[in-house]
Design a protein around this motif. Structure first.
Motif, mmCIF file in Angstrom:
data_model
loop_
_atom_site.group_PDB
_atom_site.id
_atom_site.type_symbol
_atom_site.label_atom_id
_atom_site.label_comp_id
_atom_site.label_asym_id
_atom_site.label_seq_id
_atom_site.Cartn_x
_atom_site.Cartn_y
_atom_site.Cartn_z
ATOM 1 N N GLN A 306 0.825 -1.205 0.000
ATOM 2 C CA GLN A 306 0.000 0.000 0.000
ATOM 3 C C GLN A 306 0.863 1.260 0.000
ATOM 4 O O GLN A 306 0.581 2.222 -0.723
ATOM 5 N N THR A 310 0.638 3.737 -3.234
ATOM 6 C CA THR A 310 0.119 5.081 -2.992
ATOM 7 C C THR A 310 1.138 6.145 -3.387
ATOM 8 O O THR A 310 0.796 7.160 -4.014
ATOM 9 N N GLN A 334 -8.490 10.192 1.040
ATOM 10 C CA GLN A 334 -7.472 9.154 0.901
ATOM 11 C C GLN A 334 -7.528 8.646 -0.528
ATOM 12 O O GLN A 334 -8.614 8.373 -1.060
ATOM 13 N N ARG A 335 -6.373 8.511 -1.158
ATOM 14 C CA ARG A 335 -6.330 8.048 -2.534
ATOM 15 C C ARG A 335 -5.394 6.847 -2.655
ATOM 16 O O ARG A 335 -4.528 6.637 -1.812
ATOM 17 N N CYS A 336 -5.585 6.096 -3.713
ATOM 18 C CA CYS A 336 -4.871 4.824 -3.854
ATOM 19 C C CYS A 336 -4.119 4.779 -5.173
ATOM 20 O O CYS A 336 -3.668 5.807 -5.684
#
Length: 407
Positions: A306, A310, A334-336
């Motif tokens: 992660q 990210t 929150q972004r991925c």
């Protein structure tokens, strides 16, 4: 005692070293052939996954399908242990199915809806899921309510809390939408669902494998995901998590000799665990490939994956935003790993084809996939570049240079 796979402990440290990336890319033959930014569609499989699947296919060819399944029974059972480790649950809460849509459908259509029940969902809901909501609304008189977004473009937790009443049967949310990099606040939704006594179904098709997903922490009752995306498994594989406490509330829309036992001429008994959502026939080669993919992810560690995914995505967004005419379209607090963008004056299909000629894979997301969100933002289509931990800064530079050339 059920056999479990031998999985090495995750590499120490929180970040991938250059040596780690070299090893990952060496494990991934496709990295030498293509610059792959379509991991939210189907990621490149490591050789360990391909080997696990093809070994079983050769075994079937050599001794027969039934005999091969019996020979590999312990390894097949071990896939449930791996999946339980991945999601933080018990092995009897896992069903292995042939894709994420089947997993989600078996869960959703297994809910005993009654007239007047409410389904609460989000603006970023996936098209296939919303079609199911509309069908259930027509069939049973269920009401579908869409919770508005907050200022970050994700589901508003406050609006969700205000919308809940005793008629809410299920809160059904997509964790990461198909058309953008936002991550919906799944754990906050879970708290509201528990307080309301409503079932909570999480579509984690785009999140499992790139984010650390723990069903206990999230508080969902049901979770569906696929093998082919960020888990890097074969196509035609999926997982369904069903919390022990809710299994008996659900009746799968399809039952067979795997899901139930014919106990008398006029009676049957469903399995007491999540495997009531499976069917007897299965692609065991693909399931073993899925198990190898899960083990490979666990070896590296989902928190580490992660962190890298990210960071790569944020680098990509920053570099894209520097190109004249390119507009990054991602929302969320929150972004991925998914980055979406448009290019002024350029059609998505033409640009995708141009990049493919340069050996770069991206994808296109259109209105029918997430109609509410796309309509709300006035978008017809977006280009989608989704990174994974085997991608590199050099590959991002290559993509950016190609886009500059096109523009």
């Amino acid at each position: 005692m059920t056999a479990t796979r031998s999985v090495r402990e995750a590499v120490p440290g929180r970040h991938f070293s250059p040596e780690d990336i070299a090893r990952v890319r060496a494990d991934t033959p496709g990295c030498a052939k293509v610059t792959h930014f379509n991991n939210a569609g189907a990621a490149l499989m490591p050789r360990q996954v391909v080997d696990a699947a093809t070994r079983h296919l050769h075994l079937e060819a050599d001794m027969g399908g039934y005999e091969a399944a019996a020979h590999a029974a312990e390894s097949i059972e071990a896939v449930y242990d791996s999946a339980a480790r991945l999601l933080g649950c018990h092995r009897d809460e896992i069903a292995l199915v042939d894709n994420a849509t089947r997993a989600w459908d078996m869960a959703f259509y297994g809910i005993p809806f009654r007239p007047g029940d409410r389904v609460l969902t989000s603006m970023a809901e996936y098209g296939s899921n919303f079609i199911a909501y509309l069908q259930v609304a027509e069939r049973y008189g269920v009401k579908v309510d869409v919770i508005p977004n907050d200022e970050h473009g994700q589901i508003s937790v406050d609006a969700l809390r205000a919308a809940v009443d005793e008629r809410v049967r299920v809160i059904s949310v997509t964790h990461v939408p198909t058309n953008g990099g936002l991550v919906n606040p799944a754990a906050e939704v879970g708290k509201i669902a528990r307080e309301a006594g409503a079932l909570y179904l999480l579509d984690a098709c785009q999140s499992v494998g790139q984010l650390a997903v723990d069903v206990a922490e999230i508080g969902c009752d049901l979770l569906s995901t696929t093998g082919r995306k960020y888990l890097r498994g074969p196509r035609g594989t999926g997982l369904l998590y069903v919390r022990r406490a809710v299994v008996d509330q659900l009746v799968p829309p399809v039952l067979d000799l795997r899901a139930a036992t014919w106990t008398a001429r006029d009676r049957y008994e469903m399995r007491p665990d999540a495997r009531r959502f499976e069917t007897w026939e299965a692609n065991y080669a693909a399931q073993l490939g899925l198990g190898a993919a899960i083990d490979y992810a666990l070896e590296w560690g989902l928190p580490r994956i992660q962190t890298r995914v990210t960071a790569l995505a944020e680098t990509l967004r920053r570099r894209l935003a520097e190109i004249p005419g390119v507009r990054v379209r991602d929302l969320g607090a929150q972004r991925c790993g998914i980055t979406t963008f448009t290019v002024d004056g350029a059609g998505a299909d033409q640009l995708k084809s141009f990049l493919a000629e340069q050996g770069i894979n991206i994808s296109v997301s259109r209105t029918p996939s997430t109609r509410l969100d796309m309509d709300d933002r006035g978008l017809d289509e977006v280009l989608r570049a989704s990174v994974h931990y085997y991608n590199t800064d050099e590959e991002i530079t290559y993509l950016v240079q190609a886009l500059r050339t096109y523009a």
